[in-house]
Design a protein around this motif. Sequence first.
Motif, PDB file in Angstrom:
ATOM      1  N   SER A  58      -4.636   2.911  -5.458  1.00 44.17           N
ATOM      2  CA  SER A  58      -3.946   1.706  -5.041  1.00 44.17           C
ATOM      3  C   SER A  58      -4.224   0.545  -5.984  1.00 44.17           C
ATOM      4  O   SER A  58      -3.505  -0.432  -5.985  1.00 44.17           O
ATOM      5  CB  SER A  58      -4.357   1.338  -3.617  1.00 44.17           C
ATOM      6  OG  SER A  58      -5.740   1.542  -3.445  1.00 44.17           O
ATOM      7  N   GLN A  69       1.329   4.159  -2.966  1.00 50.98           N
ATOM      8  CA  GLN A  69       0.976   5.556  -2.729  1.00 50.98           C
ATOM      9  C   GLN A  69       2.133   6.506  -2.977  1.00 50.98           C
ATOM     10  O   GLN A  69       1.998   7.508  -3.667  1.00 50.98           O
ATOM     11  CB  GLN A  69       0.501   5.743  -1.287  1.00 50.98           C
ATOM     12  CG  GLN A  69      -0.889   5.213  -1.017  1.00 50.98           C
ATOM     13  CD  GLN A  69      -1.141   5.073   0.476  1.00 50.98           C
ATOM     14  OE1 GLN A  69      -0.607   5.825   1.289  1.00 50.98           O
ATOM     15  NE2 GLN A  69      -1.930   4.094   0.856  1.00 50.98           N
ATOM     16  N   ALA A  95       0.825  -1.209   0.000  1.00 54.57           N
ATOM     17  CA  ALA A  95       0.000   0.000   0.000  1.00 54.57           C
ATOM     18  C   ALA A  95       0.860   1.261   0.000  1.00 54.57           C
ATOM     19  O   ALA A  95       0.631   2.186  -0.781  1.00 54.57           O
ATOM     20  CB  ALA A  95      -0.937  -0.010   1.208  1.00 54.57           C
TER      21      ALA A  95
END
Lengths: 186, 186
Positions: free
Chosen positions: B98, B17, B13
Amino acid sequence: MDTKSQLINTATALFQQKGYKSVGLNEILKACNVTKGALYHHFPNGKEELLIACLHDLNEAITTDIKTIFKENLSIREAIRSMIDKLVHDFESDGTLSGYTFSSMVSEMATVSEPVRNACSALYENIQHIFYEKLVTEGFSSESASEMALLMTASIEGAMMLCRTQKSTDPLKTVAKLIPNLLKSF
Amino acid sequence: MDTKSQLINTATALFQQKGYKSVGLNEILKACNVTKGALYHHFPNGKEELLIACLHDLNEAITTDIKTIFKENLSIREAIRSMIDKLVHDFESDGTLSGYTFSSMVSEMATVSEPVRNACSALYENIQHIFYEKLVTEGFSSESASEMALLMTASIEGAMMLCRTQKSTDPLKTVAKLIPNLLKSF
DNA sequence: GTCTATAGCTCGATAGAC
DNA sequence: GTCTATCGAGCTATAGAC
């Protein structure tokens, strides 16, 4: 060439190749024989200010570049083809994707720094606007033209990403081949 | 959940990002309450090994995800639409892209590390292959199907890049709207 | 299998001479 | 406008106790 331009040119190339964070200031300085003191004289806010200068510079370079190609080629099909030919040729000659791509800067910095994100956004908008204008003069409606301009920008940038992972220019070539089909579909 | 999976999930994740280099090990470890010792037990080769594990994991997640969507939707048009709807929805709900994107990992690492480049390459190939198979069952020739699969992958990945710079989901929506036109053009 | 402490390095940035 | 010297923070990675 003056020190400032030298820094911008060297940094732009390195950022395009390796990304923003992967390139240290020392690497840039060594590559163009400039010292830290000189850099911080021209860019008091350091690395990020240098990056934004690179993006502005790239903006002008790309804009005039594409505009020239569009003047020399009457139809948008030919223009796109010669534009991508140029990208492919550059990639094949020096092995790096330096052309109209700054995806590394976008994906690393867009979520981290607003000024950088804005500079990137302006750059993509400019490219799309050049496509848009050409499409309108070819008879596309305003709506179709802006949609097509977006699709072209996205597919070319995405294709460069694929080229980089595959170490091959095939994706760009395929996209170049297909864009005329897209134009027909409107 | 076991420590290893926890590390992979959190790291994936964060890498999506902010990019690979922007995320420090300390940030990852703090986010999932794991210590350095545990990390280096599971990934003796450190951060890069963790990244590759994330890419493999992402590969499976994306593959099963897209395959599920393709099973539930009969036509490829509907499938693509619901796939992009999902991306748009995710983007609008948590503000980060994502979904099926790892452009940050590609652009930062593809020129720097061969193992990482290979993992990214495999991921793009898998996605294209799923598209390809669906297109073939819909009657596309093998050649047309692989070209279209490439164009779709490229335009979606490129559109995500534009979404990130513009802080808007419009580019993805436009591409979703146009893909049916592309399919018609064959 | 997980913890802490720390090594060793590179980074971006600053200060002050010239 | 350019140089060198240096700071302090952050990084990845390692060592050794439990």
